[in-house]
Design a protein around this motif. Structure first.
Motif, PDB file in Angstrom:
ATOM      1  N   LYS A 153      -1.907  -2.058  -5.687  1.00 45.73           N
ATOM      2  CA  LYS A 153      -2.920  -2.825  -6.420  1.00 45.73           C
ATOM      3  C   LYS A 153      -3.109  -2.191  -7.807  1.00 45.73           C
ATOM      4  O   LYS A 153      -2.562  -2.659  -8.793  1.00 45.73           O
ATOM      5  N   GLY A 154      -3.835  -1.038  -7.852  1.00 45.71           N
ATOM      6  CA  GLY A 154      -4.103  -0.393  -9.135  1.00 45.71           C
ATOM      7  C   GLY A 154      -2.838   0.129  -9.815  1.00 45.71           C
ATOM      8  O   GLY A 154      -2.803   0.283 -11.040  1.00 45.71           O
ATOM      9  N   SER A 155      -1.798   0.416  -9.029  1.00 43.75           N
ATOM     10  CA  SER A 155      -0.612   1.036  -9.620  1.00 43.75           C
ATOM     11  C   SER A 155       0.495   0.031  -9.963  1.00 43.75           C
ATOM     12  O   SER A 155       1.601   0.454 -10.343  1.00 43.75           O
ATOM     13  N   ASN A 160      -0.784  -1.498  10.117  1.00 50.69           N
ATOM     14  CA  ASN A 160      -1.564  -0.351  10.605  1.00 50.69           C
ATOM     15  C   ASN A 160      -3.047  -0.568  10.380  1.00 50.69           C
ATOM     16  O   ASN A 160      -3.856   0.312  10.651  1.00 50.69           O
ATOM     17  N   SER A 204      -7.283  13.118   6.033  1.00 48.80           N
ATOM     18  CA  SER A 204      -6.346  12.062   5.633  1.00 48.80           C
ATOM     19  C   SER A 204      -6.542  10.793   6.457  1.00 48.80           C
ATOM     20  O   SER A 204      -6.100   9.717   6.052  1.00 48.80           O
ATOM     21  N   GLY A 262      -8.011   8.000   4.378  1.00 51.43           N
ATOM     22  CA  GLY A 262      -7.336   7.530   3.166  1.00 51.43           C
ATOM     23  C   GLY A 262      -7.674   8.387   1.963  1.00 51.43           C
ATOM     24  O   GLY A 262      -8.390   9.382   2.070  1.00 51.43           O
ATOM     25  N   TYR A 263      -7.124   7.976   0.787  1.00 51.12           N
ATOM     26  CA  TYR A 263      -7.360   8.737  -0.445  1.00 51.12           C
ATOM     27  C   TYR A 263      -8.342   7.988  -1.332  1.00 51.12           C
ATOM     28  O   TYR A 263      -8.202   6.784  -1.474  1.00 51.12           O
ATOM     29  N   ASN A 273      -1.918  12.056  12.425  1.00 50.68           N
ATOM     30  CA  ASN A 273      -2.522  10.729  12.253  1.00 50.68           C
ATOM     31  C   ASN A 273      -1.751   9.791  11.344  1.00 50.68           C
ATOM     32  O   ASN A 273      -1.694   8.589  11.589  1.00 50.68           O
ATOM     33  N   GLY A 285       0.391   8.331  14.338  1.00 49.94           N
ATOM     34  CA  GLY A 285      -0.792   7.459  14.338  1.00 49.94           C
ATOM     35  C   GLY A 285      -0.724   6.308  13.345  1.00 49.94           C
ATOM     36  O   GLY A 285      -1.642   5.484  13.304  1.00 49.94           O
ATOM     37  N   THR A 288       1.470   3.491  -2.147  1.00 45.79           N
ATOM     38  CA  THR A 288       0.981   4.728  -2.778  1.00 45.79           C
ATOM     39  C   THR A 288      -0.084   5.419  -1.927  1.00 45.79           C
ATOM     40  O   THR A 288      -0.536   6.505  -2.276  1.00 45.79           O
ATOM     41  N   GLY A 289      -0.514   4.786  -0.835  1.00 44.47           N
ATOM     42  CA  GLY A 289      -1.574   5.355   0.000  1.00 44.47           C
ATOM     43  C   GLY A 289      -1.044   6.449   0.918  1.00 44.47           C
ATOM     44  O   GLY A 289       0.164   6.723   0.971  1.00 44.47           O
ATOM     45  N   LEU A 290      -1.947   7.070   1.654  1.00 41.84           N
ATOM     46  CA  LEU A 290      -1.555   8.200   2.507  1.00 41.84           C
ATOM     47  C   LEU A 290      -0.619   7.768   3.634  1.00 41.84           C
ATOM     48  O   LEU A 290       0.251   8.539   4.046  1.00 41.84           O
ATOM     49  N   VAL A 291      -0.791   6.557   4.124  1.00 47.70           N
ATOM     50  CA  VAL A 291       0.147   6.058   5.143  1.00 47.70           C
ATOM     51  C   VAL A 291       1.416   5.559   4.446  1.00 47.70           C
ATOM     52  O   VAL A 291       2.542   5.814   4.899  1.00 47.70           O
ATOM     53  N   GLY A 299       0.836  -1.210   0.000  1.00 47.39           N
ATOM     54  CA  GLY A 299       0.000   0.000   0.000  1.00 47.39           C
ATOM     55  C   GLY A 299       0.860   1.244   0.000  1.00 47.39           C
ATOM     56  O   GLY A 299       0.527   2.260   0.616  1.00 47.39           O
ATOM     57  N   PRO A 326       0.287  -0.957   5.568  1.00 47.59           N
ATOM     58  CA  PRO A 326      -0.869  -0.065   5.685  1.00 47.59           C
ATOM     59  C   PRO A 326      -1.875  -0.388   4.572  1.00 47.59           C
ATOM     60  O   PRO A 326      -2.165   0.460   3.735  1.00 47.59           O
ATOM     61  N   LEU A 327      -2.369  -1.612   4.569  1.00 45.41           N
ATOM     62  CA  LEU A 327      -3.365  -2.015   3.562  1.00 45.41           C
ATOM     63  C   LEU A 327      -4.762  -1.693   4.090  1.00 45.41           C
ATOM     64  O   LEU A 327      -4.975  -1.639   5.305  1.00 45.41           O
TER      65      LEU A 327
HETATM   66  N1  LIG Z   1      -4.856   7.408   7.072  1.00 47.51           N
HETATM   67  C1  LIG Z   1      -4.602   7.350   8.378  1.00 47.51           C
HETATM   68  O1  LIG Z   1      -4.488   8.373   9.076  1.00 47.51           O
HETATM   69  C2  LIG Z   1      -4.458   6.016   9.056  1.00 47.51           C
HETATM   70  C3  LIG Z   1      -4.031   5.967  10.385  1.00 47.51           C
HETATM   71  C4  LIG Z   1      -3.908   4.740  11.037  1.00 47.51           C
HETATM   72  C5  LIG Z   1      -4.192   3.591  10.333  1.00 47.51           C
HETATM   73  N2  LIG Z   1      -4.614   3.664   9.035  1.00 47.51           N
HETATM   74  C6  LIG Z   1      -4.887   2.409   8.322  1.00 47.51           C
HETATM   75  O2  LIG Z   1      -3.884   2.247   7.315  1.00 47.51           O
HETATM   76  C7  LIG Z   1      -4.455   1.591   6.178  1.00 47.51           C
HETATM   77  C8  LIG Z   1      -4.166   2.427   4.941  1.00 47.51           C
HETATM   78  O3  LIG Z   1      -4.742   3.705   5.051  1.00 47.51           O
HETATM   79  P1  LIG Z   1      -4.457   4.862   3.978  1.00 47.51           P
HETATM   80  O4  LIG Z   1      -5.060   6.067   4.561  1.00 47.51           O
HETATM   81  O5  LIG Z   1      -3.017   4.877   3.586  1.00 47.51           O
HETATM   82  O6  LIG Z   1      -5.329   4.333   2.718  1.00 47.51           O
HETATM   83  P2  LIG Z   1      -5.285   4.783   1.180  1.00 47.51           P
HETATM   84  O7  LIG Z   1      -4.743   6.159   1.046  1.00 47.51           O
HETATM   85  O8  LIG Z   1      -6.639   4.493   0.656  1.00 47.51           O
HETATM   86  O9  LIG Z   1      -4.244   3.769   0.503  1.00 47.51           O
HETATM   87  C9  LIG Z   1      -4.527   2.414   0.257  1.00 47.51           C
HETATM   88  C10 LIG Z   1      -3.314   1.724  -0.363  1.00 47.51           C
HETATM   89  O10 LIG Z   1      -3.562   0.312  -0.415  1.00 47.51           O
HETATM   90  C11 LIG Z   1      -3.359  -0.170  -1.738  1.00 47.51           C
HETATM   91  N3  LIG Z   1      -4.362  -1.239  -1.945  1.00 47.51           N
HETATM   92  C12 LIG Z   1      -5.704  -1.119  -1.941  1.00 47.51           C
HETATM   93  N4  LIG Z   1      -6.286  -2.331  -2.058  1.00 47.51           N
HETATM   94  C13 LIG Z   1      -5.269  -3.237  -2.135  1.00 47.51           C
HETATM   95  C14 LIG Z   1      -5.210  -4.648  -2.286  1.00 47.51           C
HETATM   96  N5  LIG Z   1      -6.314  -5.390  -2.374  1.00 47.51           N
HETATM   97  N6  LIG Z   1      -3.986  -5.238  -2.342  1.00 47.51           N
HETATM   98  C15 LIG Z   1      -2.850  -4.503  -2.269  1.00 47.51           C
HETATM   99  N7  LIG Z   1      -2.842  -3.152  -2.138  1.00 47.51           N
HETATM  100  C16 LIG Z   1      -4.037  -2.537  -2.065  1.00 47.51           C
HETATM  101  C17 LIG Z   1      -3.523   1.016  -2.673  1.00 47.51           C
HETATM  102  O11 LIG Z   1      -2.692   0.758  -3.801  1.00 47.51           O
HETATM  103  P3  LIG Z   1      -2.971   1.292  -5.307  1.00 47.51           P
HETATM  104  O12 LIG Z   1      -2.884   2.789  -5.248  1.00 47.51           O
HETATM  105  O13 LIG Z   1      -1.860   0.690  -6.094  1.00 47.51           O
HETATM  106  O14 LIG Z   1      -4.324   0.771  -5.698  1.00 47.51           O
HETATM  107  C18 LIG Z   1      -2.981   2.155  -1.793  1.00 47.51           C
HETATM  108  O15 LIG Z   1      -1.564   2.177  -1.887  1.00 47.51           O
HETATM  109  C19 LIG Z   1      -5.940   1.373   6.488  1.00 47.51           C
HETATM  110  O16 LIG Z   1      -6.127   0.075   6.991  1.00 47.51           O
HETATM  111  C20 LIG Z   1      -6.216   2.399   7.578  1.00 47.51           C
HETATM  112  O17 LIG Z   1      -7.261   2.003   8.429  1.00 47.51           O
HETATM  113  C21 LIG Z   1      -4.737   4.843   8.375  1.00 47.51           C
END
Ligand SMILES: NC(=O)c1ccc[n+]([C@@H]2O[C@H](COP(=O)([O-])OP(=O)(O)OC[C@H]3O[C@@H](n4cnc5c(N)ncnc54)[C@H](OP(=O)(O)O)[C@@H]3O)[C@@H](O)[C@H]2O)c1
Length: 356
Positions: free
Chosen positions: A38-40, A106, A180, A183-184, A332, A336, A13-16, A11, A83-84
């Motif tokens: 995944k998508g990238s 995470n 954030s 997620g994005y 966060n 976080g 490319t995600g915000l974490v 994960g 961070p999936l």
């Molecule tokens: N954001 C926060 O402040 C925060 C804080 C604590 C915990 N968390 C936890 O951390 C996790 C990630 O949060 P985020 O905010 O970073 O989310 P996000 O911005 O939506 O990013 C999700 C990431 O996961 C990848 N992904 C999605 N589905 C997948 C799959 N089936 N297999 C492999 N990769 C996959 C995406 O890749 P592609 O772009 O390639 O599709 C992207 O890199 C969540 O479980 C969230 O609860 C988040």
């Protein structure tokens, strides 16, 4: 000399994920070696990532190709940061642990497995020993360690520091959380611009459940006060800030307790990561601000010597002889999520669970 540990970021490319990339690019002994998504998949990281944080995509990372989430492709990797998204994370993390990898997650999927640590390194480092039970019971060579919900950490870090030293009766928590955190791309703009979005009973309940678990672990072997005697309640909201969860806490005590003393306790709070001088440990896990109108999300979310790793506390006031009010601010996606995960990895290295 220490060997360099290779990390995979699932994960990425995600915000974490981007905070892992940013922080590990400057880490003294853990390097980002494998970026998964995944998508990238198949594309250069620099082309697909939305770098919604400070700085720029590190040069040496920009050309790395995003790969699939497959343990067979990661033979030479030493640590998995996961961070999936919820739901996708659980089975993938199990597969990696089974294949012998240390997984730091995470995601919420394994946070309540009784043999999986829910780790805040300064508060409950002894729970790392659950890994031994986890490996034995599941016959895994690797393991899973989780970090708590960002919202829960913003309250649990100051409450844990207080709970250790005082007869706490309860805490009533109101959160004002950033976009954030979802997620994005997150929340549709029409739901949150010009609005305060209540997150609902489910979010309130999971926040409390995680804080309860952490407080019960902080107080191990100490009977007084019993955790069942402590009441916790949360009311959670999201607003249109980008990073930083701001939380208002009313904390009550079973006996007279001076706000000034609690302030000192918070200022002096340190844990094992500080004793061990871990590279991502802020010298002050809690920064106390005295100005009446601080902390503020915009100015203070990156506070501290390891930016974003300290919880910033302020507005500490005596409400009555047995109640104080304080506010806390947590970055966060750093303390976080990614920063908390890296600090956990550093502690696991020191304790011999990840080979140096
Ligand atoms: N954001 C926060 O402040 C925060 C804080 C604590 C915990 N968390 C936890 O951390 C996790 C990630 O949060 P985020 O905010 O970073 O989310 P996000 O911005 O939506 O990013 C999700 C990431 O996961 C990848 N992904 C999605 N589905 C997948 C799959 N089936 N297999 C492999 N990769 C996959 C995406 O890749 P592609 O772009 O390639 O599709 C992207 O890199 C969540 O479980 C969230 O609860 C988040």
């Amino acid at each position: 000399m220490r060997r360099t540990l290779k990390a995979a970021i699932l994960g990425a490319t995600g915000l974490v994920g981007i905070e892992y990339v940013r922080m590990l690019s400057n880490h003294p002994y853990i390097k980002p070696a494998y970026l998964a998504g995944k998508g990238s998949v198949g594309k250069p990281y620099g082309e697909v990532v939305r770098w919604q944080t400070v700085g720029q995509v590190p040069k040496e990372i920009a050309d790395m190709e995003v790969k699939p989430t497959d343990p067979k492709l990661m033979d030479d990797v030493d640590i998995i940061f996961s961070p999936l998204p919820q739901g996708a994370a659980g089975p993938v993390e199990e597969q990696f642990a089974k294949e012998g990898f240390p997984v730091i997650s995470n995601s919420p999927d394994h946070r309540f497995d009784p043999d999986v640590p829910l780790l805040i390194p300064e508060l409950n480092p002894h729970t790392i020993s659950l890994i031994d039970e986890q490996r034995k019971r599941r016959e895994w060579k690797g393991f899973i360690v989780t970090t708590p919900l960002c919202t829960a950490q913003g309250a649990a870090i100051p409450l844990g520091a207080i709970f250790k030293d005082y007869k706490m009766d309860g805490a009533f928590i109101t959160t004002i959380q950033s976009l954030s955190g979802a997620g994005y791309p997150g929340i549709p703009s029409l739901d949150v611009v010009d609005n305060i979005l209540p997150l609902g009973d489910g979010y309130d309940a999971k926040t409390i459940k995680e804080i309860f678990r952490i407080l019960s672990e902080v107080k191990r072997n100490v009977d007084e006060p019993k955790l069942e005697d402590v009441s916790l309640a949360a009311t959670t909201h999201r607003i249109a800030t980008i990073h930083g969860h701001y939380e208002v806490l009313y904390v009550s005590f079973k006996e007279e307790t001076a706000a000034e003393k609690v302030k000192e306790t918070l200022e002096n709070f340190r844990g094992e990561p500080q004793d061990l001088k871990l590279p991502t440990a802020p010298s002050k896990p809690i920064i106390v601000m005295n100005e009446d109108t601080r902390p503020q999300v915009y100015f203070d979310r990156w506070a501290g010597d390891i930016p974003g790793m300290s919880v910033v506390v302020g507005r500490i006031k005596q409400v009555n002889k047995r109640m104080i009010r304080l506010v806390s601010l947590i970055h966060n996606t750093v303390r976080g999520a990614a920063g908390g995960g890296i600090l956990a990895a550093e502690l696991l290295v020191e304790k011999g669970y990840i080979e140096k």
